[in-house]
Design a protein around this motif. Structure first.
Motif, PDB file in Angstrom:
ATOM      1  N   THR A  74      -5.448 -74.071  21.924  1.00 51.30           N
ATOM      2  CA  THR A  74      -4.046 -74.214  21.522  1.00 51.30           C
ATOM      3  C   THR A  74      -3.200 -74.510  22.837  1.00 51.30           C
ATOM      4  OG1 THR A  74      -3.889 -72.041  21.165  1.00 51.30           O
ATOM      5  CG2 THR A  74      -4.056 -73.457  19.176  1.00 51.30           C
ATOM      6  N   LEU A  75      -2.310 -75.396  22.778  1.00 50.84           N
ATOM      7  CA  LEU A  75      -1.344 -75.752  23.583  1.00 50.84           C
ATOM      8  C   LEU A  75      -0.475 -74.228  23.552  1.00 50.84           C
ATOM      9  CD1 LEU A  75      -0.407 -79.317  23.114  1.00 50.84           C
ATOM     10  CD2 LEU A  75      -0.989 -78.343  25.403  1.00 50.84           C
ATOM     11  N   THR A  76       0.401 -74.006  24.645  1.00 50.32           N
ATOM     12  CA  THR A  76       1.447 -72.654  24.512  1.00 50.32           C
ATOM     13  C   THR A  76       2.788 -73.265  24.960  1.00 50.32           C
ATOM     14  OG1 THR A  76      -0.491 -71.133  25.759  1.00 50.32           O
ATOM     15  CG2 THR A  76       1.920 -70.636  25.652  1.00 50.32           C
ATOM     16  N   PRO A  77       3.584 -73.189  23.687  1.00 55.89           N
ATOM     17  CA  PRO A  77       4.837 -73.746  24.195  1.00 55.89           C
ATOM     18  C   PRO A  77       5.850 -72.765  24.682  1.00 55.89           C
ATOM     19  CG  PRO A  77       4.752 -72.901  21.727  1.00 55.89           C
ATOM     20  CD  PRO A  77       3.119 -72.600  22.501  1.00 55.89           C
ATOM     21  N   PHE A  78       6.565 -73.143  25.537  1.00 54.76           N
ATOM     22  CA  PHE A  78       7.610 -72.209  26.229  1.00 54.76           C
ATOM     23  C   PHE A  78       8.915 -72.452  26.025  1.00 54.76           C
ATOM     24  CE2 PHE A  78       3.683 -72.686  29.219  1.00 54.76           C
ATOM     25  CZ  PHE A  78       3.290 -71.385  29.073  1.00 54.76           C
ATOM     26  N   ASN A  79       9.750 -71.465  26.209  1.00 53.86           N
ATOM     27  CA  ASN A  79      11.250 -71.701  25.981  1.00 53.86           C
ATOM     28  C   ASN A  79      11.857 -72.057  27.471  1.00 53.86           C
ATOM     29  OD1 ASN A  79      11.605 -70.805  23.312  1.00 53.86           O
ATOM     30  ND2 ASN A  79      10.973 -68.523  24.219  1.00 53.86           N
ATOM     31  N   ASP A  80      13.050 -72.520  27.552  1.00 56.63           N
ATOM     32  CA  ASP A  80      13.698 -72.874  28.587  1.00 56.63           C
ATOM     33  C   ASP A  80      13.573 -71.921  29.706  1.00 56.63           C
ATOM     34  OD1 ASP A  80      14.444 -75.348  27.185  1.00 56.63           O
ATOM     35  OD2 ASP A  80      16.194 -74.650  26.792  1.00 56.63           O
ATOM     36  N   ASP A  81      13.452 -70.805  29.471  1.00 53.78           N
ATOM     37  CA  ASP A  81      13.436 -69.577  30.343  1.00 53.78           C
ATOM     38  C   ASP A  81      11.846 -69.329  31.006  1.00 53.78           C
ATOM     39  OD1 ASP A  81      12.520 -68.270  28.593  1.00 53.78           O
ATOM     40  OD2 ASP A  81      14.031 -66.582  28.626  1.00 53.78           O
ATOM     41  N   LEU A  82      11.027 -70.222  30.101  1.00 57.00           N
ATOM     42  CA  LEU A  82       9.579 -69.945  30.557  1.00 57.00           C
ATOM     43  C   LEU A  82       8.816 -69.083  29.777  1.00 57.00           C
ATOM     44  CD1 LEU A  82       9.096 -71.354  34.352  1.00 57.00           C
ATOM     45  CD2 LEU A  82       9.243 -72.484  32.270  1.00 57.00           C
ATOM     46  N   SER A  83       9.702 -68.080  29.055  1.00 55.13           N
ATOM     47  CA  SER A  83       9.022 -67.390  28.200  1.00 55.13           C
ATOM     48  C   SER A  83       8.224 -67.976  27.119  1.00 55.13           C
ATOM     49  CB  SER A  83       9.658 -66.376  27.558  1.00 55.13           C
ATOM     50  OG  SER A  83      10.869 -67.044  26.758  1.00 55.13           O
ATOM     51  N   ILE A  84       6.959 -67.374  26.458  1.00 52.62           N
ATOM     52  CA  ILE A  84       6.345 -68.128  25.479  1.00 52.62           C
ATOM     53  C   ILE A  84       7.310 -68.043  24.082  1.00 52.62           C
ATOM     54  CG2 ILE A  84       4.592 -67.716  23.698  1.00 52.62           C
ATOM     55  CD1 ILE A  84       2.896 -66.594  25.995  1.00 52.62           C
ATOM     56  N   ALA A  85       7.280 -69.620  23.525  1.00 52.86           N
ATOM     57  CA  ALA A  85       8.150 -69.523  22.349  1.00 52.86           C
ATOM     58  C   ALA A  85       7.234 -69.416  21.196  1.00 52.86           C
ATOM     59  CB  ALA A  85       8.450 -71.157  22.255  1.00 52.86           C
ATOM     60  N   GLU A  86       7.306 -68.018  20.963  1.00 53.95           N
ATOM     61  CA  GLU A  86       6.262 -67.788  19.820  1.00 53.95           C
ATOM     62  C   GLU A  86       6.574 -68.371  18.476  1.00 53.95           C
ATOM     63  OE1 GLU A  86       6.823 -63.417  19.830  1.00 53.95           O
ATOM     64  OE2 GLU A  86       5.459 -63.057  21.647  1.00 53.95           O
ATOM     65  N   ASP A  87       7.718 -68.723  18.148  1.00 51.59           N
ATOM     66  CA  ASP A  87       7.935 -69.534  16.967  1.00 51.59           C
ATOM     67  C   ASP A  87       7.434 -70.839  16.870  1.00 51.59           C
ATOM     68  OD1 ASP A  87       9.770 -70.331  19.040  1.00 51.59           O
ATOM     69  OD2 ASP A  87      11.060 -71.349  17.483  1.00 51.59           O
ATOM     70  N   LEU A  88       7.237 -71.516  18.080  1.00 60.16           N
ATOM     71  CA  LEU A  88       6.509 -72.710  17.991  1.00 60.16           C
ATOM     72  C   LEU A  88       5.115 -72.630  18.130  1.00 60.16           C
ATOM     73  CD1 LEU A  88       8.512 -74.870  20.371  1.00 60.16           C
ATOM     74  CD2 LEU A  88       8.878 -74.907  17.946  1.00 60.16           C
ATOM     75  N   PHE A  89       4.601 -71.377  18.869  1.00 58.18           N
ATOM     76  CA  PHE A  89       3.149 -71.044  18.639  1.00 58.18           C
ATOM     77  C   PHE A  89       2.432 -70.749  17.460  1.00 58.18           C
ATOM     78  CE2 PHE A  89       0.097 -67.973  20.784  1.00 58.18           C
ATOM     79  CZ  PHE A  89      -0.755 -68.869  21.405  1.00 58.18           C
ATOM     80  N   VAL A  90       3.481 -70.060  16.567  1.00 59.54           N
ATOM     81  CA  VAL A  90       2.837 -69.482  15.225  1.00 59.54           C
ATOM     82  C   VAL A  90       2.908 -70.896  14.325  1.00 59.54           C
ATOM     83  CG1 VAL A  90       3.128 -68.240  13.238  1.00 59.54           C
ATOM     84  CG2 VAL A  90       3.571 -67.256  15.516  1.00 59.54           C
ATOM     85  N   ARG A  91       3.858 -71.567  14.438  1.00 59.60           N
ATOM     86  CA  ARG A  91       3.951 -72.882  13.344  1.00 59.60           C
ATOM     87  C   ARG A  91       2.976 -73.821  13.914  1.00 59.60           C
ATOM     88  NH1 ARG A  91       9.175 -75.645  14.424  1.00 59.60           N
ATOM     89  NH2 ARG A  91       9.968 -73.545  14.134  1.00 59.60           N
ATOM     90  N   HIS A  92       2.678 -74.066  15.061  1.00 60.43           N
ATOM     91  CA  HIS A  92       1.576 -74.829  15.427  1.00 60.43           C
ATOM     92  C   HIS A  92       0.264 -74.497  14.896  1.00 60.43           C
ATOM     93  CE1 HIS A  92      -0.312 -77.981  18.054  1.00 60.43           C
ATOM     94  NE2 HIS A  92      -0.801 -77.101  18.870  1.00 60.43           N
TER      95      HIS A  92
END
Length: 312
Positions: free
Chosen positions: A13-31
């Motif tokens: 799985t691709l890892t989505p990041f927020n603008d501050d480069l933290s992991i975007a967990e909401d997108l990660f779970v949805r994906h």
């Protein structure tokens, strides 16, 4: 669900990041939910496609915990744990197996080059010893184009023979079909080619499926090859294989991680998908739209279906 039972398509799985480069967990779970809903039998977070070596240990643990808390069955997960030292690799491996993950995906120690095969054997033997109380279930990860340090079939055969309860299988991302064939000859070893280009050939010779990056955007078509083959519809499977091969060859002509992230951003309207951690850089939007058009005209692939499911 045991790791050996995962037959079909597994997405690194691709890892989505927020603008501050933290992991975007909401997108990660949805994906993750989308991929499983659309045909994946498992997920391999924090492999090469997931920018694993740009993500810290605590971040990996928190993100996999978010998947489980978000309703993803840990028995469908094979997280990447391979680092360049035994201590951290063992810690990650124990942590994920304690969560109930099906297995872990482990790179060879990749920093020191030109090491002897005996050194690589010793590394994995020590790792298994360090994790054994938790019942290690390890998928070896052979990706010499990136790691440089590889896992030759002679070493894999020896590890599988000496540690049959620990070595569950291997992901072969060498891109060398002859290497994959040698691995498929090893008794009781689950082999996943690292590209869907070799999916049907692998199934014919006893592979369980594939672990492939482009499952992030094309999982339904890739899973269809396995379904048709298992249903005995061999001509239809051959035709489906031709279509996914054309798709893969087109996407891999670009930098695959930035390309797929840009395509997901275009499909979903969620611009965070286009973000990568340095040193990787985002694909410009105009280049992504060019690729989107090529996928439509050359492969008949539309981002619309991905958009419908990504935003649901």
């Amino acid at each position: 669900m045991q790791a050996q039972a995962l037959r079909g398509v597994i997405a690194p799985t691709l890892t989505p990041f927020n603008d501050d480069l933290s992991i975007a967990e909401d997108l990660f779970v949805r994906h993750a939910h989308r991929l499983l809903d659309e045909g994946c039998v498992g997920l391999a977070p924090f492999g090469t496609t997931g920018e694993a070596l740009s993500v810290g240990i605590e971040e990996r643990i928190a993100a996999v915990q978010a998947l489980v808390s978000g309703g993803i069955d840990p028995a469908a997960l094979i997280p990447g744990t391979g680092l360049s030292n035994l201590t951290d690799t063992a810690r990650l491996t124990r942590t994920f197996l304690e969560m109930g993950c099906a297995a872990v995906l482990v790179l060879p120690p990749f920093y020191y080059k030109g090491v002897p095969e005996e050194g690589l054997y010793a590394y994995f033997a020590r790792l298994i010893e360090a994790v054994r109380p938790d019942g290690p279930r390890i998928f070896l990860y052979h990706i010499p184009p990136v790691a440089v340090v590889g896992l030759p079939p002679t070493l894999v055969r020896r590890l599988a023979a000496d540690f049959p309860d620990a070595i569950a299988g291997i992901k072969d991302s060498s891109g060398d079909w002859q290497n994959t064939q040698q691995l498929l000859e090893i008794d009781d070893l689950v082999v996943y080619p690292g590209s869907e280009i070799f999916l049907l050939d692998g199934l014919k010779q006893g592979s369980n499926g594939c672990i492939t990056a482009t499952a992030n955007i094309n999982v339904g078509s890739i899973a269809e090859v396995v379904r048709l083959y298992d249903a005995g519809q061999r001509e239809a499977a051959e035709a489906a294989q031709e279509r996914i091969t054309a798709f893969r060859k087109l996407v891999q002509g670009y930098a695959p991680i930035p390309a797929q992230k840009r395509l997901l951003a275009l499909a979903s309207g969620e611009q965070r998908w286009a973000t990568l951690r340095p040193p990787l850089m985002s694909m410009p939007e105009d280049k992504g739209r060019d690729l989107e058009q090529l996928l439509l005209t050359q492969c008949g692939f539309s981002l619309k279906e991905t958009a419908d499911s990504s935003t649901s």
